[in-house]
Design a protein around this motif. Sequence first.
Motif, PDB file in Angstrom:
ATOM      1  N   CYS A  80       0.854  -1.189   0.000  1.00 44.83           N
ATOM      2  CA  CYS A  80       0.000   0.000   0.000  1.00 44.83           C
ATOM      3  C   CYS A  80       0.885   1.233   0.000  1.00 44.83           C
ATOM      4  CB  CYS A  80      -0.873   0.051   1.251  1.00 44.83           C
ATOM      5  SG  CYS A  80      -2.232  -1.097   1.283  1.00 44.83           S
ATOM      6  N   ASN A  81       0.225   2.379   0.030  1.00 41.28           N
ATOM      7  CA  ASN A  81       0.984   3.620   0.176  1.00 41.28           C
ATOM      8  C   ASN A  81       0.888   4.097   1.614  1.00 41.28           C
ATOM      9  OD1 ASN A  81      -1.413   5.128   0.542  1.00 41.28           O
ATOM     10  ND2 ASN A  81      -1.658   5.329  -1.663  1.00 41.28           N
ATOM     11  N   GLN A  82       1.674   5.076   1.941  1.00 38.41           N
ATOM     12  CA  GLN A  82       1.740   5.581   3.301  1.00 38.41           C
ATOM     13  C   GLN A  82       0.399   6.082   3.814  1.00 38.41           C
ATOM     14  OE1 GLN A  82       4.228   5.581   5.618  1.00 38.41           O
ATOM     15  NE2 GLN A  82       2.725   6.452   7.012  1.00 38.41           N
ATOM     16  N   SER A  83      -0.409   6.675   2.936  1.00 37.78           N
ATOM     17  CA  SER A  83      -1.672   7.249   3.399  1.00 37.78           C
ATOM     18  C   SER A  83      -2.595   6.188   3.988  1.00 37.78           C
ATOM     19  CB  SER A  83      -2.371   8.011   2.272  1.00 37.78           C
ATOM     20  OG  SER A  83      -2.794   7.124   1.267  1.00 37.78           O
ATOM     21  N   GLN A  84      -2.546   4.972   3.479  1.00 42.28           N
ATOM     22  CA  GLN A  84      -3.371   3.903   4.044  1.00 42.28           C
ATOM     23  C   GLN A  84      -2.935   3.578   5.464  1.00 42.28           C
ATOM     24  OE1 GLN A  84      -6.137   2.807   2.847  1.00 42.28           O
ATOM     25  NE2 GLN A  84      -5.834   4.114   1.085  1.00 42.28           N
ATOM     26  N   ALA A  85      -1.635   3.578   5.700  1.00 43.05           N
ATOM     27  CA  ALA A  85      -1.128   3.307   7.045  1.00 43.05           C
ATOM     28  C   ALA A  85      -1.537   4.414   7.999  1.00 43.05           C
ATOM     29  CB  ALA A  85       0.387   3.156   7.012  1.00 43.05           C
ATOM     30  N   ASP A  86      -1.597   5.642   7.510  1.00 46.63           N
ATOM     31  CA  ASP A  86      -1.989   6.769   8.348  1.00 46.63           C
ATOM     32  C   ASP A  86      -3.435   6.633   8.824  1.00 46.63           C
ATOM     33  OD1 ASP A  86       0.517   7.845   7.957  1.00 46.63           O
ATOM     34  OD2 ASP A  86      -0.144   9.267   6.410  1.00 46.63           O
ATOM     35  N   HIS A  87      -4.306   6.044   7.991  1.00 48.65           N
ATOM     36  CA  HIS A  87      -5.721   5.914   8.328  1.00 48.65           C
ATOM     37  C   HIS A  87      -6.028   4.662   9.133  1.00 48.65           C
ATOM     38  CE1 HIS A  87      -6.646   9.381   5.972  1.00 48.65           C
ATOM     39  NE2 HIS A  87      -6.180   8.834   4.869  1.00 48.65           N
ATOM     40  N   ASN A  88      -5.135   3.704   9.118  1.00 51.04           N
ATOM     41  CA  ASN A  88      -5.369   2.464   9.841  1.00 51.04           C
ATOM     42  C   ASN A  88      -4.063   1.996  10.468  1.00 51.04           C
ATOM     43  OD1 ASN A  88      -5.986  -0.068  10.781  1.00 51.04           O
ATOM     44  ND2 ASN A  88      -7.151  -0.659   8.986  1.00 51.04           N
ATOM     45  N   PRO A  89      -3.795   2.399  11.702  1.00 56.70           N
ATOM     46  CA  PRO A  89      -2.517   2.066  12.329  1.00 56.70           C
ATOM     47  C   PRO A  89      -2.278   0.568  12.531  1.00 56.70           C
ATOM     48  CG  PRO A  89      -3.965   3.231  13.865  1.00 56.70           C
ATOM     49  CD  PRO A  89      -4.652   3.207  12.543  1.00 56.70           C
ATOM     50  N   SER A  90      -3.342  -0.254  12.479  1.00 58.69           N
ATOM     51  CA  SER A  90      -3.150  -1.691  12.651  1.00 58.69           C
ATOM     52  C   SER A  90      -2.727  -2.380  11.349  1.00 58.69           C
ATOM     53  CB  SER A  90      -4.429  -2.340  13.184  1.00 58.69           C
ATOM     54  OG  SER A  90      -5.461  -2.226  12.230  1.00 58.69           O
ATOM     55  N   LEU A  91      -2.774  -1.655  10.242  1.00 58.32           N
ATOM     56  CA  LEU A  91      -2.392  -2.211   8.946  1.00 58.32           C
ATOM     57  C   LEU A  91      -0.873  -2.284   8.822  1.00 58.32           C
ATOM     58  CD1 LEU A  91      -3.131  -3.079   6.031  1.00 58.32           C
ATOM     59  CD2 LEU A  91      -3.164  -0.662   5.438  1.00 58.32           C
ATOM     60  N   ILE A  92      -0.370  -3.450   8.464  1.00 59.06           N
ATOM     61  CA  ILE A  92       1.063  -3.627   8.209  1.00 59.06           C
ATOM     62  C   ILE A  92       1.276  -3.336   6.732  1.00 59.06           C
ATOM     63  CG2 ILE A  92       3.001  -5.233   8.227  1.00 59.06           C
ATOM     64  CD1 ILE A  92       1.303  -6.833  10.367  1.00 59.06           C
ATOM     65  N   VAL A  93       2.090  -2.331   6.432  1.00 59.04           N
ATOM     66  CA  VAL A  93       2.245  -1.849   5.067  1.00 59.04           C
ATOM     67  C   VAL A  93       3.652  -2.111   4.552  1.00 59.04           C
ATOM     68  CG1 VAL A  93       2.220   0.215   3.617  1.00 59.04           C
ATOM     69  CG2 VAL A  93       0.519  -0.049   5.411  1.00 59.04           C
ATOM     70  N   VAL A  94       3.730  -2.659   3.343  1.00 63.42           N
ATOM     71  CA  VAL A  94       5.004  -2.772   2.646  1.00 63.42           C
ATOM     72  C   VAL A  94       5.032  -1.639   1.635  1.00 63.42           C
ATOM     73  CG1 VAL A  94       6.486  -4.203   1.202  1.00 63.42           C
ATOM     74  CG2 VAL A  94       5.011  -5.284   2.912  1.00 63.42           C
ATOM     75  N   ASN A  95       5.896  -0.663   1.876  1.00 57.49           N
ATOM     76  CA  ASN A  95       6.028   0.483   0.988  1.00 57.49           C
ATOM     77  C   ASN A  95       7.057   0.135  -0.079  1.00 57.49           C
ATOM     78  OD1 ASN A  95       6.618   2.882  -0.292  1.00 57.49           O
ATOM     79  ND2 ASN A  95       6.652   4.093   1.576  1.00 57.49           N
ATOM     80  N   GLN A  96       6.672   0.246  -1.324  1.00 59.37           N
ATOM     81  CA  GLN A  96       7.548  -0.146  -2.432  1.00 59.37           C
ATOM     82  C   GLN A  96       8.487   0.966  -2.877  1.00 59.37           C
ATOM     83  OE1 GLN A  96       5.172  -2.682  -5.313  1.00 59.37           O
ATOM     84  NE2 GLN A  96       3.698  -1.284  -4.404  1.00 59.37           N
ATOM     85  N   ASN A  97       8.409   2.110  -2.228  1.00 61.95           N
ATOM     86  CA  ASN A  97       9.249   3.252  -2.619  1.00 61.95           C
ATOM     87  C   ASN A  97       9.050   3.591  -4.093  1.00 61.95           C
ATOM     88  OD1 ASN A  97      10.477   3.588  -0.057  1.00 61.95           O
ATOM     89  ND2 ASN A  97      11.774   1.835  -0.478  1.00 61.95           N
ATOM     90  N   ALA A  98       7.803   3.839  -4.480  1.00 61.08           N
ATOM     91  CA  ALA A  98       7.452   4.077  -5.881  1.00 61.08           C
ATOM     92  C   ALA A  98       8.243   5.228  -6.495  1.00 61.08           C
ATOM     93  CB  ALA A  98       5.951   4.344  -6.010  1.00 61.08           C
ATOM     94  N   GLU A  99       8.452   6.288  -5.738  1.00 63.92           N
ATOM     95  CA  GLU A  99       9.201   7.421  -6.281  1.00 63.92           C
ATOM     96  C   GLU A  99      10.636   7.021  -6.604  1.00 63.92           C
ATOM     97  OE1 GLU A  99      10.455  12.004  -5.148  1.00 63.92           O
ATOM     98  OE2 GLU A  99       8.941  11.001  -3.965  1.00 63.92           O
ATOM     99  N   LYS A 100      11.246   6.281  -5.698  1.00 67.52           N
ATOM    100  CA  LYS A 100      12.627   5.828  -5.919  1.00 67.52           C
ATOM    101  C   LYS A 100      12.690   4.855  -7.107  1.00 67.52           C
ATOM    102  CE  LYS A 100      16.621   4.290  -3.313  1.00 67.52           C
ATOM    103  NZ  LYS A 100      17.120   3.854  -2.002  1.00 67.52           N
ATOM    104  N   ILE A 101      11.688   3.988  -7.225  1.00 65.68           N
ATOM    105  CA  ILE A 101      11.636   3.059  -8.358  1.00 65.68           C
ATOM    106  C   ILE A 101      11.541   3.845  -9.662  1.00 65.68           C
ATOM    107  CG2 ILE A 101      10.195   1.328  -9.526  1.00 65.68           C
ATOM    108  CD1 ILE A 101       9.541   0.202  -6.740  1.00 65.68           C
ATOM    109  N   GLY A 102      10.702   4.897  -9.692  1.00 67.08           N
ATOM    110  CA  GLY A 102      10.555   5.729 -10.889  1.00 67.08           C
ATOM    111  C   GLY A 102      11.854   6.413 -11.267  1.00 67.08           C
ATOM    112  N   ILE A 103      12.557   6.929 -10.282  1.00 70.07           N
ATOM    113  CA  ILE A 103      13.850   7.590 -10.545  1.00 70.07           C
ATOM    114  C   ILE A 103      14.846   6.600 -11.124  1.00 70.07           C
ATOM    115  CG2 ILE A 103      15.851   8.651  -9.403  1.00 70.07           C
ATOM    116  CD1 ILE A 103      13.782   9.955  -7.451  1.00 70.07           C
ATOM    117  N   GLU A 104      14.941   5.435 -10.507  1.00 68.47           N
ATOM    118  CA  GLU A 104      15.886   4.418 -10.992  1.00 68.47           C
ATOM    119  C   GLU A 104      15.495   3.915 -12.386  1.00 68.47           C
ATOM    120  OE1 GLU A 104      18.789   3.696  -9.665  1.00 68.47           O
ATOM    121  OE2 GLU A 104      18.360   5.061  -8.015  1.00 68.47           O
TER     122      GLU A 104
END
Length: 131
Positions: A80-104
């Motif tokens: 998911c993205n960070q905003s989902q984690a902000d709305h649900n603190p019990s959610l375990i989120v794997v952030n893929q670093n989409a911006e960094k992937i786009g740059i690379e």
Amino acid sequence: GKLRSDGFKEAMAKHKLKSNIIVADSVEDLKKKIKITLNNDSNIDGVFGINEQAVLQAMHVVRDLKVQNSKKDIAMAGFCNQSQADHNPSLIVVNQNAEKIGIEAAKLILKRIKKIDKKTFFTKIVAACIL
């Protein structure tokens, strides 16, 4: 999604854990299949979604089932993205670093365009992080 799904299956097998893989053609199909799976197996204690839509739909189904059946808590995790984690603190989120992937990816494309030998491919691994 295939690489994520294969990685999930590999990790589950490596740790000798049972899993159910749900594949759906639409949001409604996904919700229906999640509900059926959770109702048919009371041992399920977690859901991992390979994309944000899967995580969100699973969260809705689990919430509805919990209200109806007073089911035990089910852990929720996924890509998911960070905003989902902000709305649900019990959610375990794997952030893929989409911006960094786009740059690379842009760097690799430019490198390939400038190269005379167009048959050479490059792979760059960008680490994900758990939020």
